[in-house]
Design a protein around this motif. Structure first.
Motif, short mmCIF file in Angstrom:
data_model
loop_
_atom_site.label_atom_id
_atom_site.label_comp_id
_atom_site.label_asym_id
_atom_site.label_seq_id
_atom_site.Cartn_x
_atom_site.Cartn_y
_atom_site.Cartn_z
N TRP A 258 1.29 -1.16 0.06
CA TRP A 258 0.01 0.14 0.24
C TRP A 258 1.20 1.05 0.42
CZ3 TRP A 258 -0.73 4.29 3.15
CH2 TRP A 258 -1.76 4.64 3.19
N ARG B 26 -10.72 5.30 3.77
CA ARG B 26 -11.71 6.20 4.10
C ARG B 26 -12.61 6.81 3.10
NH1 ARG B 26 -7.65 5.61 7.37
NH2 ARG B 26 -7.68 4.74 8.83
N PRO C 70 0.90 10.40 -0.05
CA PRO C 70 2.36 10.51 -0.78
C PRO C 70 2.19 8.78 -0.95
CG PRO C 70 2.28 11.92 1.56
CD PRO C 70 0.83 11.45 0.91
N LEU D 117 7.41 0.07 11.39
CA LEU D 117 6.17 0.36 11.69
C LEU D 117 5.81 -1.01 12.63
CD1 LEU D 117 4.54 2.89 8.98
CD2 LEU D 117 5.76 2.96 11.42
#
Lengths: 233, 121
Positions: free
Chosen positions: A74, A82, A110, A124
């Motif tokens: 992604w 959303r 971005p 992450l």
């Protein structure tokens, strides 16, 4: 390439499009680039004003929420999750038939290149402050038919008021859920439905006080509609 | 603060009763309403939020003085806190007890009174 003078939006995009940096520098760079719009360290704020002014969903529990393969893909090709942005009231406008999503007010996310996406996903996924919340859940994915599941989701639980369970059907204010199974870790889905405020005190999602069987039925429905046939076993 | 209290008392129509403590704050109620309610009830409270076309039961028009006057503050509080089902209405009206404190829900009720019946914007 090395111009990291981040002044304004255009410069920001440049900064983000830079490929991966040396491993030791990555966490600081990711924290800095993404914190422009995302909360990068906890805890979640109970402050109503913070929910209204934030520019994107929190990322500080990414490792407890997302599937790594989804995340890495992604980040390189972001698509809208959303339909009315992260805070619907800011992206709604009055029209002749009532309010509608103001598409012009939404901007794209971005994108980063493949090496940077790998580096960002690596970092992450280490952010896991809510492991204890997930540990409370005991969920073995099961099956529910698309027809029964849809009736439950739409009529009995009212989830479709805010969420889409197909690209065409369902509300606009919540994240689309026909893609939830590919995006989210199953225990996160279950935990979030059980107690959304435990993840985000100022979540816009109500807590329906569902029992475990009811929650699992909904999660199974998200699996039924979201699992890619070629990956199904 | 004092001004707000007088406003709230006026809006609640609770002049007949002894001072409730603490007084509901319709101004804060408006902010809460924007965050949680406009997605279905509309930016202006007319029942036409962005989600409304997808709902099989239409959200209440909170500007409808006749309909809203037919409900007591307690009715409204219960509908918001416990959801539509608790007042024999649709499940599509969610329960908000997990998102707002009782005091905050009272603030929203005060705002609804202003919206339906005192010409607030």
């Amino acid at each position: 390439m090395r111009k990291v003078i981040a002044l304004g939006g255009a410069a920001l995009m440049t900064a983000l499009s830079i490929t991966s940096v040396r491993a030791a520098e990555a966490p600081a760079k990711i924290q800095k680039d993404c914190a422009v719009c995302h909360q990068m360290s906890g805890p979640a704020s109970p402050d109503l004003a913070a929910r209204q002014t934030r520019k994107g969903p929190p990322l500080f529990f990414t490792g407890n929420k997302f599937r790594r393969d989804w995340l890495e893909a992604w980040l390189q090709k972001p698509t809208r999750i959303r339909p009315a942005g992260d805070f619907a009231p800011d992206h709604a406008a009055k029209g002749p038939e009532g309010d509608a999503v103001d598409a012009a007010s939404l901007s794209g996310h971005p994108a980063v290149d493949a090496p940077a996406a790998k580096q960002i996903a690596d970092y992450l996924m280490t952010l896991t402050p809510n492991t204890a919340l997930l540990a409370k859940e005991d969920y073995t994915p099961g099956r529910v038919s698309a027809r029964i599941g849809a009736m439950d989701f739409v009529k009995f639980k009212g989830c479709s008021g805010c969420h889409k369970d197909t690209p065409k059907y369902g509300g606009f204010s919540g994240p689309e859920l026909h893609t939830a199974w590919q995006r989210l870790q199953p225990p996160f889905i279950v935990s979030y439905i059980r107690d959304p405020a435990a993840w985000e005190p100022r979540t816009l999602m109500p807590n329906k006080h569902l029992n475990t069987a009811g929650i699992h039925k909904l999660a199974n429905y998200l699996r039924t509609i979201g699992e890619k046939p070629e990956k199904a076993k | 603060m004092n001004k707000l209290f007088i406003l709230a008392v006026f809006l609640c129509g609770s002049i007949l009763y002894p001072r409730p403590a603490p007084a509901a704050d319709a101004v804060h109620g408006k902010t809460l309403y924007r965050v949680y309610c406009t997605q279905c009830h509309g930016l202006s409270g007319d029942g036409k939020g962005i989600n409304a076309p997808q709902l099989s039961v239409q959200p209440r028009n909170h500007r409808d003085r006749a309909e809203m006057s037919a409900r007591t503050d307690d009715d409204l509080f219960k509908a918001i806190k416990e959801g539509g089902q608790a007042v024999n209405k649709s499940i599509l009206m969610p329960n908000w007890d997990g998102n707002m404190t009782d005091a905050e829900i009272h603030d929203v009720v005060a705002y609804l009174r202003a919206l339906c019946c005192a010409g607030a914007k």
